[in-house]
Enzyme design. Structure first.
Site, PDB file in Angstrom:
ATOM      1  N   PHE A  64       0.755  -1.138  -0.018  1.00  0.00           N
ATOM      2  CA  PHE A  64       0.216   0.065   0.267  1.00  0.00           C
ATOM      3  C   PHE A  64       0.789   1.235   0.056  1.00  0.00           C
ATOM      4  O   PHE A  64       0.314   2.458  -0.086  1.00  0.00           O
ATOM      5  CB  PHE A  64      -0.925   0.020   1.063  1.00  0.00           C
ATOM      6  CG  PHE A  64      -0.231   0.018   2.535  1.00  0.00           C
ATOM      7  CD1 PHE A  64      -0.007   1.229   2.996  1.00  0.00           C
ATOM      8  CD2 PHE A  64      -0.183  -1.212   3.307  1.00  0.00           C
ATOM      9  CE1 PHE A  64       0.618   1.100   4.245  1.00  0.00           C
ATOM     10  CE2 PHE A  64       0.367  -1.258   4.577  1.00  0.00           C
ATOM     11  CZ  PHE A  64       0.802  -0.107   5.054  1.00  0.00           C
ATOM     12  N   ARG A  92      -4.421   8.818  19.511  1.00  0.00           N
ATOM     13  CA  ARG A  92      -4.756   7.665  18.750  1.00  0.00           C
ATOM     14  C   ARG A  92      -6.156   7.170  19.195  1.00  0.00           C
ATOM     15  O   ARG A  92      -6.842   6.862  18.186  1.00  0.00           O
ATOM     16  CB  ARG A  92      -3.810   6.675  19.099  1.00  0.00           C
ATOM     17  CG  ARG A  92      -2.214   6.698  18.903  1.00  0.00           C
ATOM     18  CD  ARG A  92      -1.942   6.428  17.471  1.00  0.00           C
ATOM     19  NE  ARG A  92      -2.145   4.965  17.115  1.00  0.00           N
ATOM     20  CZ  ARG A  92      -1.651   4.752  15.675  1.00  0.00           C
ATOM     21  NH1 ARG A  92      -1.256   5.466  14.969  1.00  0.00           N
ATOM     22  NH2 ARG A  92      -1.984   3.274  15.449  1.00  0.00           N
ATOM     23  N   THR A  98      -7.243   2.041  12.288  1.00  0.00           N
ATOM     24  CA  THR A  98      -6.520   2.414  10.859  1.00  0.00           C
ATOM     25  C   THR A  98      -7.692   1.881   9.968  1.00  0.00           C
ATOM     26  O   THR A  98      -7.991   2.847   9.225  1.00  0.00           O
ATOM     27  CB  THR A  98      -5.325   1.692  10.732  1.00  0.00           C
ATOM     28  OG1 THR A  98      -4.469   1.916  11.726  1.00  0.00           O
ATOM     29  CG2 THR A  98      -5.010   1.825   9.149  1.00  0.00           C
ATOM     30  N   ARG A 109     -12.381   8.460  12.499  1.00  0.00           N
ATOM     31  CA  ARG A 109     -12.516   7.409  11.744  1.00  0.00           C
ATOM     32  C   ARG A 109     -13.699   6.661  11.947  1.00  0.00           C
ATOM     33  O   ARG A 109     -14.495   6.287  10.606  1.00  0.00           O
ATOM     34  CB  ARG A 109     -11.278   6.607  11.596  1.00  0.00           C
ATOM     35  CG  ARG A 109     -10.191   7.239  11.320  1.00  0.00           C
ATOM     36  CD  ARG A 109      -8.596   6.419  11.697  1.00  0.00           C
ATOM     37  NE  ARG A 109      -7.505   6.898  11.130  1.00  0.00           N
ATOM     38  CZ  ARG A 109      -6.317   6.442  11.327  1.00  0.00           C
ATOM     39  NH1 ARG A 109      -6.093   5.448  12.316  1.00  0.00           N
ATOM     40  NH2 ARG A 109      -5.152   6.716  10.830  1.00  0.00           N
ATOM     41  N   HIS A 127      -3.939  11.332  10.661  1.00  0.00           N
ATOM     42  CA  HIS A 127      -2.829  10.600  10.912  1.00  0.00           C
ATOM     43  C   HIS A 127      -2.300  10.850  12.318  1.00  0.00           C
ATOM     44  O   HIS A 127      -2.338  12.262  13.017  1.00  0.00           O
ATOM     45  CB  HIS A 127      -1.357  10.972  10.220  1.00  0.00           C
ATOM     46  CG  HIS A 127      -0.011  10.670  10.794  1.00  0.00           C
ATOM     47  ND1 HIS A 127       0.311   9.289  10.415  1.00  0.00           N
ATOM     48  CD2 HIS A 127       0.761  10.895  11.791  1.00  0.00           C
ATOM     49  CE1 HIS A 127       1.304   9.057  10.917  1.00  0.00           C
ATOM     50  NE2 HIS A 127       1.720   9.945  11.746  1.00  0.00           N
ATOM     51  N   GLU A 138       8.166  13.045  13.900  1.00  0.00           N
ATOM     52  CA  GLU A 138       7.366  13.421  12.704  1.00  0.00           C
ATOM     53  C   GLU A 138       7.111  15.042  12.721  1.00  0.00           C
ATOM     54  O   GLU A 138       6.815  15.671  11.921  1.00  0.00           O
ATOM     55  CB  GLU A 138       5.978  12.511  13.041  1.00  0.00           C
ATOM     56  CG  GLU A 138       6.118  11.183  12.584  1.00  0.00           C
ATOM     57  CD  GLU A 138       4.997  10.252  12.742  1.00  0.00           C
ATOM     58  OE1 GLU A 138       4.083  10.600  13.404  1.00  0.00           O
ATOM     59  OE2 GLU A 138       5.135   8.998  12.613  1.00  0.00           O
TER      60      GLU A 138
HETATM   61  O1  CDP Z   1      -2.532   5.473  10.420  1.00  0.00           O
HETATM   62  P1  CDP Z   1      -2.231   4.306  11.346  1.00  0.00           P
HETATM   63  O2  CDP Z   1      -1.017   4.650  12.093  1.00  0.00           O
HETATM   64  O3  CDP Z   1      -3.495   4.189  12.013  1.00  0.00           O
HETATM   65  O4  CDP Z   1      -1.844   2.956  10.404  1.00  0.00           O
HETATM   66  P2  CDP Z   1      -0.564   2.695   9.685  1.00  0.00           P
HETATM   67  O5  CDP Z   1      -0.484   1.202   9.689  1.00  0.00           O
HETATM   68  O6  CDP Z   1       0.757   3.495  10.284  1.00  0.00           O
HETATM   69  O7  CDP Z   1      -0.876   3.046   8.334  1.00  0.00           O
HETATM   70  C1  CDP Z   1      -0.424   4.195   7.774  1.00  0.00           C
HETATM   71  C2  CDP Z   1      -1.640   4.692   6.637  1.00  0.00           C
HETATM   72  O8  CDP Z   1      -1.528   3.639   5.715  1.00  0.00           O
HETATM   73  C3  CDP Z   1      -2.975   4.470   7.180  1.00  0.00           C
HETATM   74  O9  CDP Z   1      -3.504   5.303   7.970  1.00  0.00           O
HETATM   75  C4  CDP Z   1      -3.732   4.294   5.957  1.00  0.00           C
HETATM   76  O10 CDP Z   1      -3.923   5.548   5.163  1.00  0.00           O
HETATM   77  C5  CDP Z   1      -2.824   3.565   5.017  1.00  0.00           C
HETATM   78  N1  CDP Z   1      -2.743   2.024   4.913  1.00  0.00           N
HETATM   79  C6  CDP Z   1      -3.436   1.499   3.640  1.00  0.00           C
HETATM   80  O11 CDP Z   1      -3.727   2.215   2.860  1.00  0.00           O
HETATM   81  N2  CDP Z   1      -3.520   0.118   3.552  1.00  0.00           N
HETATM   82  C7  CDP Z   1      -3.276  -0.641   4.796  1.00  0.00           C
HETATM   83  N3  CDP Z   1      -3.365  -2.026   4.445  1.00  0.00           N
HETATM   84  C8  CDP Z   1      -2.592  -0.125   5.809  1.00  0.00           C
HETATM   85  C9  CDP Z   1      -2.652   1.090   5.880  1.00  0.00           C
HETATM   86 MG    MG Z   2       1.138   4.563  11.957  1.00  0.00          MG
END
Ligand code: CDP
Ligand code: MG
Length: 150
Positions: A64, A92, A98, A109, A127, A138
């Site tokens: 992704f 968070r 996510t 979300r 994020h 970050e």
């Molecule tokens: O944002 P968060 O920390 O909750 O999730 P992450 O696992 O760090 O992934 C970063 C971002 O990647 C997510 O917020 C989604 O926008 C994207 N993502 C995605 O498009 N497909 C996935 N299978 C996992 C994450």
């Molecule tokens: Mg993340």
């Protein structure tokens, strides 16, 4: 105000382009304020490819990754620094899971992000940093220390 009180930490939070497209700036910022957290830096920017790659370094090489970089650079975003007791955990929690299909009602979300088709980039509005080390890393991608009102 309060930066040195025990338990007070800062985190990086960002409204992604879909949050701005959907007119959710005020709604999301209200939730941060109502929770009693302080916004100590904020700006509206078009995230550059270089910033996106640094923000999502840990995901480089994942299926992704390219879609994610395209998503975060596709329109204006609002990066910010948020401060408060347990700010990292609280942001968070306010954000929710996510995957919007797993995010509980009451979270950003869970309330506003639609489900994503299987395999598509997950457009989930926001994020939030997941640790102290990541928060500081970050923050530094988007802000100089003198832009942060401590
Ligand atoms: O944002 P968060 O920390 O909750 O999730 P992450 O696992 O760090 O992934 C970063 C971002 O990647 C997510 O917020 C989604 O926008 C994207 N993502 C995605 O498009 N497909 C996935 N299978 C996992 C994450
Ligand atoms: Mg993340």
């Amino acid at each position: 105000m309060g930066a040195r009180l025990p338990g007070v930490e800062r985190t990086f939070f960002c409204l992604k382009p879909d949050a701005i497209e959907k007119g959710l700036i005020g709604e999301i910022i209200s939730r941060i304020e109502r929770k009693g957290l302080e916004i100590i830096a904020l700006k509206l920017v078009r995230v550059t490819r270089d910033q996106a790659e640094r923000l999502y370094e840990e995901h480089r090489g994942k299926p992704f990754y390219e879609g994610l970089v395209e998503y975060i650079t596709s329109g204006p975003s609002i990066p910010m620094v948020v401060r408060g007791v347990n700010a990292i955990r609280l942001m968070r929690n306010l954000s929710g899971a996510t995957d919007p299909s797993e995010a509980l009602p009451g979270t950003i979300r869970g309330d506003y992000a639609p489900g994503s088709p299987p395999g598509a980039t997950i457009r989930n509005l926001v994020h939030a940093s997941d640790s102290k080390e990541k928060a500081e890393r970050e923050i530094a991608i988007f802000f100089k220390e003198e832009e942060i009102v401590e």
